[in-house]
Design a protein around this motif. Structure first.
Motif, mmCIF file in Angstrom:
data_model
loop_
_atom_site.group_PDB
_atom_site.id
_atom_site.type_symbol
_atom_site.label_atom_id
_atom_site.label_comp_id
_atom_site.label_asym_id
_atom_site.label_seq_id
_atom_site.Cartn_x
_atom_site.Cartn_y
_atom_site.Cartn_z
ATOM 1 N N GLY A 28 -8.046 -11.382 -39.447
ATOM 2 C CA GLY A 28 -7.984 -11.035 -38.031
ATOM 3 C C GLY A 28 -6.592 -10.820 -37.482
ATOM 4 N N GLU A 29 -5.547 -11.028 -38.263
ATOM 5 C CA GLU A 29 -4.179 -10.863 -37.767
ATOM 6 C C GLU A 29 -3.638 -9.495 -38.155
ATOM 7 N N ARG A 30 -2.891 -8.907 -37.225
ATOM 8 C CA ARG A 30 -2.219 -7.632 -37.484
ATOM 9 C C ARG A 30 -0.773 -7.940 -37.871
ATOM 10 N N ILE A 31 -0.494 -7.913 -39.138
ATOM 11 C CA ILE A 31 0.842 -8.232 -39.627
ATOM 12 C C ILE A 31 1.667 -6.955 -39.699
ATOM 13 N N GLY A 32 2.792 -6.964 -38.997
ATOM 14 C CA GLY A 32 3.674 -5.800 -38.995
ATOM 15 C C GLY A 32 4.889 -5.959 -39.873
ATOM 16 N N GLU A 33 5.336 -7.203 -40.062
ATOM 17 C CA GLU A 33 6.560 -7.432 -40.830
ATOM 18 C C GLU A 33 6.406 -8.683 -41.692
ATOM 19 N N ILE A 34 7.041 -8.656 -42.834
ATOM 20 C CA ILE A 34 7.241 -9.849 -43.655
ATOM 21 C C ILE A 34 8.736 -10.011 -43.847
ATOM 22 N N TRP A 35 9.255 -11.117 -43.360
ATOM 23 C CA TRP A 35 10.680 -11.426 -43.450
ATOM 24 C C TRP A 35 10.930 -12.374 -44.612
ATOM 25 N N PHE A 36 12.063 -12.197 -45.250
ATOM 26 C CA PHE A 36 12.550 -13.168 -46.226
ATOM 27 C C PHE A 36 13.666 -13.959 -45.554
ATOM 28 N N GLU A 37 13.411 -15.263 -45.389
ATOM 29 C CA GLU A 37 14.352 -16.099 -44.627
ATOM 30 C C GLU A 37 15.731 -16.077 -45.292
ATOM 31 N N PRO A 38 16.786 -15.685 -44.562
ATOM 32 C CA PRO A 38 18.109 -15.571 -45.185
ATOM 33 C C PRO A 38 18.628 -16.929 -45.657
ATOM 34 N N PRO A 39 19.182 -16.993 -46.864
ATOM 35 C CA PRO A 39 19.759 -18.251 -47.335
ATOM 36 C C PRO A 39 21.117 -18.482 -46.683
ATOM 37 N N PRO A 40 21.576 -19.725 -46.561
ATOM 38 C CA PRO A 40 22.885 -19.983 -45.953
ATOM 39 C C PRO A 40 24.027 -19.198 -46.604
ATOM 40 N N ALA A 41 23.935 -18.973 -47.919
ATOM 41 C CA ALA A 41 25.010 -18.264 -48.616
ATOM 42 C C ALA A 41 25.099 -16.800 -48.212
ATOM 43 N N LEU A 42 24.004 -16.230 -47.710
ATOM 44 C CA LEU A 42 23.982 -14.817 -47.319
ATOM 45 C C LEU A 42 23.275 -14.658 -45.975
ATOM 46 N N ASP A 43 23.698 -15.445 -45.002
ATOM 47 C CA ASP A 43 22.950 -15.464 -43.748
ATOM 48 C C ASP A 43 23.262 -14.292 -42.832
ATOM 49 N N THR A 44 24.131 -13.363 -43.260
ATOM 50 C CA THR A 44 24.386 -12.166 -42.465
ATOM 51 C C THR A 44 23.430 -11.026 -42.797
ATOM 52 N N LEU A 45 22.582 -11.217 -43.823
ATOM 53 C CA LEU A 45 21.648 -10.176 -44.252
ATOM 54 C C LEU A 45 20.206 -10.625 -44.049
ATOM 55 N N LEU A 46 19.348 -9.670 -43.670
ATOM 56 C CA LEU A 46 17.921 -9.927 -43.553
ATOM 57 C C LEU A 46 17.177 -8.798 -44.251
ATOM 58 N N VAL A 47 16.212 -9.165 -45.084
ATOM 59 C CA VAL A 47 15.357 -8.202 -45.777
ATOM 60 C C VAL A 47 13.943 -8.343 -45.239
ATOM 61 N N LYS A 48 13.294 -7.191 -44.964
ATOM 62 C CA LYS A 48 11.926 -7.176 -44.439
ATOM 63 C C LYS A 48 11.107 -6.116 -45.156
ATOM 64 N N TYR A 49 9.806 -6.337 -45.208
ATOM 65 C CA TYR A 49 8.847 -5.259 -45.404
ATOM 66 C C TYR A 49 8.227 -4.965 -44.044
ATOM 67 N N ILE A 50 8.016 -3.685 -43.746
ATOM 68 C CA ILE A 50 7.390 -3.266 -42.492
ATOM 69 C C ILE A 50 6.158 -2.432 -42.831
ATOM 70 N N PHE A 51 5.036 -2.746 -42.149
ATOM 71 C CA PHE A 51 3.757 -2.072 -42.374
ATOM 72 C C PHE A 51 3.231 -1.598 -41.015
ATOM 73 N N THR A 52 2.952 -0.313 -40.857
ATOM 74 C CA THR A 52 2.550 0.188 -39.545
ATOM 75 C C THR A 52 1.178 0.861 -39.588
ATOM 76 N N SER A 53 0.377 0.600 -38.552
ATOM 77 C CA SER A 53 -0.854 1.355 -38.331
ATOM 78 C C SER A 53 -0.749 2.169 -37.043
ATOM 79 N N GLU A 54 0.236 1.836 -36.208
ATOM 80 C CA GLU A 54 0.560 2.576 -34.994
ATOM 81 C C GLU A 54 2.074 2.715 -34.932
ATOM 82 N N ALA A 55 2.544 3.547 -34.025
ATOM 83 C CA ALA A 55 3.984 3.744 -33.887
ATOM 84 C C ALA A 55 4.649 2.517 -33.258
ATOM 85 N N LEU A 56 5.852 2.195 -33.739
ATOM 86 C CA LEU A 56 6.678 1.182 -33.089
ATOM 87 C C LEU A 56 7.271 1.766 -31.814
ATOM 88 N N SER A 57 7.863 0.906 -31.010
ATOM 89 C CA SER A 57 8.551 1.365 -29.809
ATOM 90 C C SER A 57 9.733 2.259 -30.183
#
Length: 268
Positions: A28-57
């Protein structure tokens, strides 16, 4: 110091109730993103998967200089997208067809015509776009992509298709670049072979096809990095990382690669 990164599922009104393998959405949930929590050693970077069924803003992100000037700290956001899958006709909107001033942009955001003023790219797997801060952009329906970005949550929405979410016209237009998207920031990555994707002021990103060559190894040497398997997998110490995962490695020498993987690291 190597470790699999924890994931966070993020519900979005434009997300999907059915995700591609190896992911799965709670009932029942509409998942749009999966984030990988940044580790302290590389906390300036964020990696995501994005899945769309409608347009984002239609949205825009500020730069480090702009957020520092505004007293928000170093929270700028540059990002890049690698398309993994796309339905027929799926599109990404990036930049404008012709120069657009601030007042014209505001009027277009208010009446919804901003969507028609943007350039829309019909996409396929392997399409890659680097999105500098200030670029007005939108991800259309039917796209699955990997996003690598500066680790910032600041997003200014300019237009949201009538959804009941807050817009940020003053802040967004203040940082938006009302210009066409530079063509050199787009490329199509061939299905086979290694590719250098980003060597920028904030991070570097490569797609590997097996072990890295000497030049790539030298660029990443001596510092931690993120490993994101796509069609392949990686061995980090005694740990196997497969598609749908992301891991921290203390250095490139600690990783054995098989097939297609992304590697990312802050610029030094």
């Amino acid at each position: 110091m190597s470790a699999l990164l924890p994931t966070r599922m993020v519900s979005k009104p434009w997300g999907r109730t059915a995700l591609p393998v190896p992911f799965s959405a709670p009932d029942g949930e509409r998942i749009g993103e999966i984030w990988f929590e940044p580790p302290p050693a590389l906390d300036t970077l964020l990696v995501k998967y994005i899945f769309t069924s409608e347009a984002l803003s239609v949205q825009v992100h500020p730069s480090d200089v702009q957020t520092l000037t505004a007293g928000l700290g170093r929270q700028g956001k540059e990002e890049c997208w690698l398309v993994i899958a796309a339905e027929s006709g799926a599109r990404l909107g990036i930049g404008f067809r012709k120069p657009l001033g601030a007042e014209a942009m505001r009027a277009a955001a208010l009446d919804g015509s901003i969507e028609q003023l943007m350039v829309w790219h019909t996409v396929a797997p392997g399409d890659f776009f680097y999105i500098p801060a200030g670029t007005v952009h939108a991800i259309g329906a039917g796209v699955t992509l990997v996003e690598v970005q500066q680790n910032s949550t600041i997003t200014y929405r300019l237009y949201d298709y009538g959804r009941p979410r807050e817009l940020h016209l003053d802040a967004g237009i203040a940082v938006a670049v009302g210009e066409p998207y530079p063509a050199h920031l787009y490329r199509h990555v061939p299905a086979e072979g290694a590719a250098r994707l980003v060597e920028g002021p904030h991070f570097r990103l490569d797609r590997l096809d097996g072990a890295p060559d000497a030049a790539t190894a030298a660029r990443y040497a001596g510092a931690p990095l993120l490993v994101i398997p796509l069609g392949g997998e990686a061995e980090i110490g005694c740990r196997s990382v497969k598609g749908g995962g992301c891991a921290l490695a203390e250095n490139l020498d600690a990783v054995a690669f098989s097939g297609h993987c992304l590697i990312a690291q802050p610029s030094r």
